[in-house]
Design a protein around this motif. Structure first.
Motif, PDB file in Angstrom:
ATOM      1  N   ASN A 150       0.821  -1.201   0.000  1.00  0.00           N
ATOM      2  CA  ASN A 150       0.000   0.000   0.000  1.00  0.00           C
ATOM      3  C   ASN A 150       0.855   1.251   0.000  1.00  0.00           C
ATOM      4  OD1 ASN A 150      -1.984   1.920   2.154  1.00  0.00           O
ATOM      5  ND2 ASN A 150      -2.679   1.270   0.155  1.00  0.00           N
ATOM      6  N   SER A 151       0.383   2.248  -0.717  1.00  0.00           N
ATOM      7  CA  SER A 151       1.032   3.554  -0.727  1.00  0.00           C
ATOM      8  C   SER A 151       0.931   4.191   0.655  1.00  0.00           C
ATOM      9  CB  SER A 151       0.350   4.444  -1.764  1.00  0.00           C
ATOM     10  OG  SER A 151       0.599   5.802  -1.495  1.00  0.00           O
ATOM     11  N   GLY A 152       2.034   4.804   1.090  1.00  0.00           N
ATOM     12  CA  GLY A 152       1.976   5.525   2.348  1.00  0.00           C
ATOM     13  C   GLY A 152       1.037   6.711   2.275  1.00  0.00           C
ATOM     14  N   ARG A 200       3.142  20.923   6.687  1.00  0.00           N
ATOM     15  CA  ARG A 200       4.201  20.979   7.704  1.00  0.00           C
ATOM     16  C   ARG A 200       3.580  20.939   9.095  1.00  0.00           C
ATOM     17  NH1 ARG A 200       9.634  24.405   7.538  1.00  0.00           N
ATOM     18  NH2 ARG A 200      10.443  23.862   9.598  1.00  0.00           N
ATOM     19  N   GLU A 201       2.503  21.675   9.288  1.00  0.00           N
ATOM     20  CA  GLU A 201       1.815  21.678  10.578  1.00  0.00           C
ATOM     21  C   GLU A 201       1.197  20.315  10.866  1.00  0.00           C
ATOM     22  OE1 GLU A 201      -0.960  24.855  10.234  1.00  0.00           O
ATOM     23  OE2 GLU A 201       0.565  26.438  10.400  1.00  0.00           O
ATOM     24  N   ARG A 202       0.643  19.669   9.827  1.00  0.00           N
ATOM     25  CA  ARG A 202       0.019  18.352  10.037  1.00  0.00           C
ATOM     26  C   ARG A 202       1.039  17.286  10.416  1.00  0.00           C
ATOM     27  NH1 ARG A 202      -4.968  16.653   6.177  1.00  0.00           N
ATOM     28  NH2 ARG A 202      -6.053  18.655   5.981  1.00  0.00           N
ATOM     29  N   PHE A 203       2.177  17.280   9.718  1.00  0.00           N
ATOM     30  CA  PHE A 203       3.166  16.226   9.946  1.00  0.00           C
ATOM     31  C   PHE A 203       3.995  16.469  11.195  1.00  0.00           C
ATOM     32  CE2 PHE A 203       3.005  15.655   5.141  1.00  0.00           C
ATOM     33  CZ  PHE A 203       2.225  14.517   5.215  1.00  0.00           C
ATOM     34  N   GLY A 204       4.233  17.721  11.516  1.00  0.00           N
ATOM     35  CA  GLY A 204       5.095  18.046  12.641  1.00  0.00           C
ATOM     36  C   GLY A 204       6.523  18.279  12.193  1.00  0.00           C
ATOM     37  N   GLU A 205       7.299  18.873  13.076  1.00  0.00           N
ATOM     38  CA  GLU A 205       8.643  19.319  12.713  1.00  0.00           C
ATOM     39  C   GLU A 205       9.609  18.175  12.427  1.00  0.00           C
ATOM     40  OE1 GLU A 205       9.671  22.376  12.006  1.00  0.00           O
ATOM     41  OE2 GLU A 205       7.579  22.969  12.259  1.00  0.00           O
ATOM     42  N   GLN A 206       9.470  17.040  13.146  1.00  0.00           N
ATOM     43  CA  GLN A 206      10.469  15.981  12.957  1.00  0.00           C
ATOM     44  C   GLN A 206      10.413  15.365  11.562  1.00  0.00           C
ATOM     45  OE1 GLN A 206      10.301  12.670  15.678  1.00  0.00           O
ATOM     46  NE2 GLN A 206      12.272  11.851  15.008  1.00  0.00           N
ATOM     47  N   PRO A 207       9.274  14.810  11.105  1.00  0.00           N
ATOM     48  CA  PRO A 207       9.267  14.233   9.758  1.00  0.00           C
ATOM     49  C   PRO A 207       9.482  15.289   8.677  1.00  0.00           C
ATOM     50  CG  PRO A 207       7.069  14.182  10.722  1.00  0.00           C
ATOM     51  CD  PRO A 207       8.005  14.575  11.801  1.00  0.00           C
ATOM     52  N   HIS A 265      12.320   6.570   9.985  1.00  0.00           N
ATOM     53  CA  HIS A 265      11.315   7.175  10.866  1.00  0.00           C
ATOM     54  C   HIS A 265       9.919   6.633  10.546  1.00  0.00           C
ATOM     55  CE1 HIS A 265       9.219  10.250  13.220  1.00  0.00           C
ATOM     56  NE2 HIS A 265       8.454  10.469  12.162  1.00  0.00           N
ATOM     57  N   LEU A 266       9.593   6.528   9.256  1.00  0.00           N
ATOM     58  CA  LEU A 266       8.269   6.035   8.870  1.00  0.00           C
ATOM     59  C   LEU A 266       8.096   4.566   9.227  1.00  0.00           C
ATOM     60  CD1 LEU A 266       7.867   7.776   5.393  1.00  0.00           C
ATOM     61  CD2 LEU A 266       6.959   8.500   7.612  1.00  0.00           C
ATOM     62  N   ARG A 267       9.129   3.759   9.031  1.00  0.00           N
ATOM     63  CA  ARG A 267       9.023   2.341   9.392  1.00  0.00           C
ATOM     64  C   ARG A 267       8.831   2.169  10.895  1.00  0.00           C
ATOM     65  NH1 ARG A 267      13.121   2.156   5.604  1.00  0.00           N
ATOM     66  NH2 ARG A 267      14.731   1.860   7.197  1.00  0.00           N
ATOM     67  N   GLU A 268       9.471   3.028  11.668  1.00  0.00           N
ATOM     68  CA  GLU A 268       9.278   2.987  13.126  1.00  0.00           C
ATOM     69  C   GLU A 268       7.824   3.288  13.473  1.00  0.00           C
ATOM     70  OE1 GLU A 268      10.904   5.165  17.213  1.00  0.00           O
ATOM     71  OE2 GLU A 268      11.602   5.830  15.242  1.00  0.00           O
ATOM     72  N   SER A 312      -2.014   6.045   5.409  1.00  0.00           N
ATOM     73  CA  SER A 312      -1.961   7.333   6.118  1.00  0.00           C
ATOM     74  C   SER A 312      -3.175   7.557   7.012  1.00  0.00           C
ATOM     75  CB  SER A 312      -1.824   8.479   5.121  1.00  0.00           C
ATOM     76  OG  SER A 312      -2.959   8.576   4.288  1.00  0.00           O
ATOM     77  N   THR A 313      -4.252   6.775   6.817  1.00  0.00           N
ATOM     78  CA  THR A 313      -5.405   6.898   7.716  1.00  0.00           C
ATOM     79  C   THR A 313      -5.071   6.375   9.106  1.00  0.00           C
ATOM     80  OG1 THR A 313      -6.313   4.736   7.063  1.00  0.00           O
ATOM     81  CG2 THR A 313      -7.021   6.657   5.790  1.00  0.00           C
ATOM     82  N   LEU A 314      -4.081   5.481   9.179  1.00  0.00           N
ATOM     83  CA  LEU A 314      -3.623   4.942  10.463  1.00  0.00           C
ATOM     84  C   LEU A 314      -2.376   5.665  10.949  1.00  0.00           C
ATOM     85  CD1 LEU A 314      -3.868   2.704  12.666  1.00  0.00           C
ATOM     86  CD2 LEU A 314      -2.419   1.275  11.192  1.00  0.00           C
ATOM     87  N   ILE A 315      -1.478   5.959  10.003  1.00  0.00           N
ATOM     88  CA  ILE A 315      -0.210   6.605  10.332  1.00  0.00           C
ATOM     89  C   ILE A 315      -0.095   7.860   9.476  1.00  0.00           C
ATOM     90  CG2 ILE A 315       2.299   6.306  10.432  1.00  0.00           C
ATOM     91  CD1 ILE A 315       1.354   3.168  10.188  1.00  0.00           C
ATOM     92  N   PRO A 316      -0.564   8.999   9.956  1.00  0.00           N
ATOM     93  CA  PRO A 316      -0.586  10.224   9.139  1.00  0.00           C
ATOM     94  C   PRO A 316       0.764  10.586   8.521  1.00  0.00           C
ATOM     95  CG  PRO A 316      -1.890  10.527  11.120  1.00  0.00           C
ATOM     96  CD  PRO A 316      -1.195   9.203  11.271  1.00  0.00           C
ATOM     97  N   ALA A 317       1.855  10.353   9.239  1.00  0.00           N
ATOM     98  CA  ALA A 317       3.176  10.725   8.728  1.00  0.00           C
ATOM     99  C   ALA A 317       3.563   9.955   7.475  1.00  0.00           C
ATOM    100  CB  ALA A 317       4.233  10.510   9.808  1.00  0.00           C
ATOM    101  N   ALA A 318       2.928   8.801   7.229  1.00  0.00           N
ATOM    102  CA  ALA A 318       3.274   8.005   6.055  1.00  0.00           C
ATOM    103  C   ALA A 318       3.002   8.746   4.762  1.00  0.00           C
ATOM    104  CB  ALA A 318       2.502   6.680   6.071  1.00  0.00           C
ATOM    105  N   ALA A 319       2.112   9.722   4.787  1.00  0.00           N
ATOM    106  CA  ALA A 319       1.761  10.470   3.571  1.00  0.00           C
ATOM    107  C   ALA A 319       2.832  11.469   3.166  1.00  0.00           C
ATOM    108  CB  ALA A 319       0.434  11.192   3.777  1.00  0.00           C
ATOM    109  N   ILE A 320       3.853  11.671   3.967  1.00  0.00           N
ATOM    110  CA  ILE A 320       4.832  12.717   3.684  1.00  0.00           C
ATOM    111  C   ILE A 320       5.612  12.442   2.405  1.00  0.00           C
ATOM    112  CG2 ILE A 320       6.783  11.767   4.981  1.00  0.00           C
ATOM    113  CD1 ILE A 320       7.218  14.672   6.059  1.00  0.00           C
ATOM    114  N   SER A 321       5.709  11.186   1.997  1.00  0.00           N
ATOM    115  CA  SER A 321       6.426  10.875   0.753  1.00  0.00           C
ATOM    116  C   SER A 321       5.694  11.416  -0.466  1.00  0.00           C
ATOM    117  CB  SER A 321       6.610   9.358   0.606  1.00  0.00           C
ATOM    118  OG  SER A 321       5.346   8.694   0.569  1.00  0.00           O
ATOM    119  N   GLY A 322       4.436  11.833  -0.302  1.00  0.00           N
ATOM    120  CA  GLY A 322       3.660  12.324  -1.423  1.00  0.00           C
ATOM    121  C   GLY A 322       3.514  13.826  -1.480  1.00  0.00           C
ATOM    122  N   VAL A 323       4.299  14.567  -0.712  1.00  0.00           N
ATOM    123  CA  VAL A 323       4.206  16.024  -0.752  1.00  0.00           C
ATOM    124  C   VAL A 323       4.460  16.512  -2.176  1.00  0.00           C
ATOM    125  CG1 VAL A 323       5.313  18.166   0.002  1.00  0.00           C
ATOM    126  CG2 VAL A 323       4.789  16.381   1.662  1.00  0.00           C
ATOM    127  N   GLY A 324       3.574  17.358  -2.686  1.00  0.00           N
ATOM    128  CA  GLY A 324       3.620  17.774  -4.074  1.00  0.00           C
ATOM    129  C   GLY A 324       4.929  18.442  -4.483  1.00  0.00           C
TER     130      GLY A 324
END
Length: 341
Positions: A98-100, A322-329, A137-140, A105-117
């Motif tokens: 499955n695509s992150g 950026r606000e949704r994912f947070g500063e670390q990812p 970080h995403l695998r963790e 991403s419905t379970l792990i919101p940060a997984a969607a970061i690989s798709g930032v436009g």
């Protein structure tokens, strides 16, 4: 009973015994595997994702002497992404790619970061991030959710936009276009910021939605456009490369925990090696399939990405995510791709 009759019956008996032995041997080798893992995907059987998964399945079965078997179910045979993800979490399905950015991403919101436009300029940037700190970080995060994830993410490729109305050369060309996107907040947010009218649909519904003009267009990498024959119902192909996307190889933790450690190690090594081979194939197809799709009737145009990035920035897209994912990812992403406005 004559001696001839006795001899004939004896020969028949021996032949029957031999035949029985002949059929018994293959049956012994064909016995069900001790660990049979179903693998669900959402792309056609001809797509490199499934062809390389099939090769990995064959190698895994051979390397484990038949104890471990991966059974591939392509093209939404087990249901749409949402259905398969639910099956994976319940244990009804052992593996799901499955695509992150999509259902995961419905379970792990940060997984969607690989798709930032328009974040990744090329494959070097993609693999530097996802085989590096961002991927770790995403695998963790995935592991904390109760799922198991393989070390390597499979390549879905850079995505381009197709539609049946007009070429897309600048953001204003998207205004009002009904674009099918996967069921994902990231995709919906991206295309709304660009001025389109996006609709979230599972991939199984895409061809018919395009054919009946429920939507004007869609966006996918060349390999999917070719394998799903979307060129039959789309005219214009704009090489925006607006998003890179890939598939995480996810497993149900309870099912995987029942597999002995040595077998886990063997299967993991084979699957990750197949992933790297699939990546090379997709990268090659991104170039070669353009000619094939053009021969099938699609009209291609190349796109300057700068105006699209500017539109996303002015629309607040990068600030919002950026606000949704947070500063670390977000920091791990920008560490590879540079600052996103």
């Amino acid at each position: 009973m004559t001696s001839t009759t006795r001899l004939t019956r004896r020969r028949l008996g021996l032949l029957g015994t031999a035949a029985g032995l002949a059929t018994a041997l293959p049956l012994r080798h064909a016995a069900a595997a001790e660990f049979n893992f179903k693998v669900g995907t959402n792309v056609p059987a001809s797509h490199p994702l499934n062809t390389y998964l099939t090769r990995a399945a064959e190698k895994a079965k051979e390397a484990t002497e038949g104890r471990f078997e991966l059974q591939i179910f392509p093209n939404n045979q087990l249901g749409g992404d949402t259905d398969m993800f639910s099956q994976l979490r319940s244990g009804a399905l052992e593996c799901f790619l499955n695509s992150g950015v999509n259902t995961l991403s419905t379970l792990i919101p940060a997984a969607a970061i690989s798709g930032v436009g328009f974040a990744f300029k090329d494959y070097d940037a993609v693999w530097s991030a996802l085989d590096g700190k961002l991927g770790a970080h995403l695998r963790e995060q995935i592991g904390r959710s109760g799922l198991v994830v393989m070390d390597r993410i499979w390549d879905n490729g850079f995505r381009l936009m197709t539609n049946s109305v007009r070429p897309i050369g600048q953001p204003d060309d998207l205004r009002g276009l009904k674009m099918r996107v996967p069921v994902s907040q990231m995709w919906l947010s991206l295309f709304r910021a660009l001025g389109a009218a996006p609709t979230g649909l599972n991939f199984a519904e895409v061809y018919s939605a395009l054919q009946t003009r429920v939507v004007d267009g869609q966006e996918n990498p060349p390999a999917i456009i070719s394998a799903a024959k979307l060129f039959e119902v789309q005219r214009y192909a704009s090489v925006t490369n607006h998003m890179w996307d890939g598939w995480w190889f996810l497993m149900n933790r309870r099912a995987w925990s029942r597999v002995p450690a040595a077998t886990q190690e063997t299967v993991t090594r084979i699957v990750n090696a197949a992933c790297l081979e699939q990546r090379a194939e997709i990268a090659q197809q991104n170039t070669s399939l353009r000619g094939d799709l053009a021969a099938g009737g699609m009209v291609f145009n190349d796109v300057d990405q700068a105006p699209f990035r500017e539109r996303l920035s002015s629309a607040g897209f990068y600030r919002e995510w950026r606000e949704r994912f947070g500063e670390q990812p977000w920091g791990l992403l920008e560490e590879t791709v540079g600052r996103l406005a």
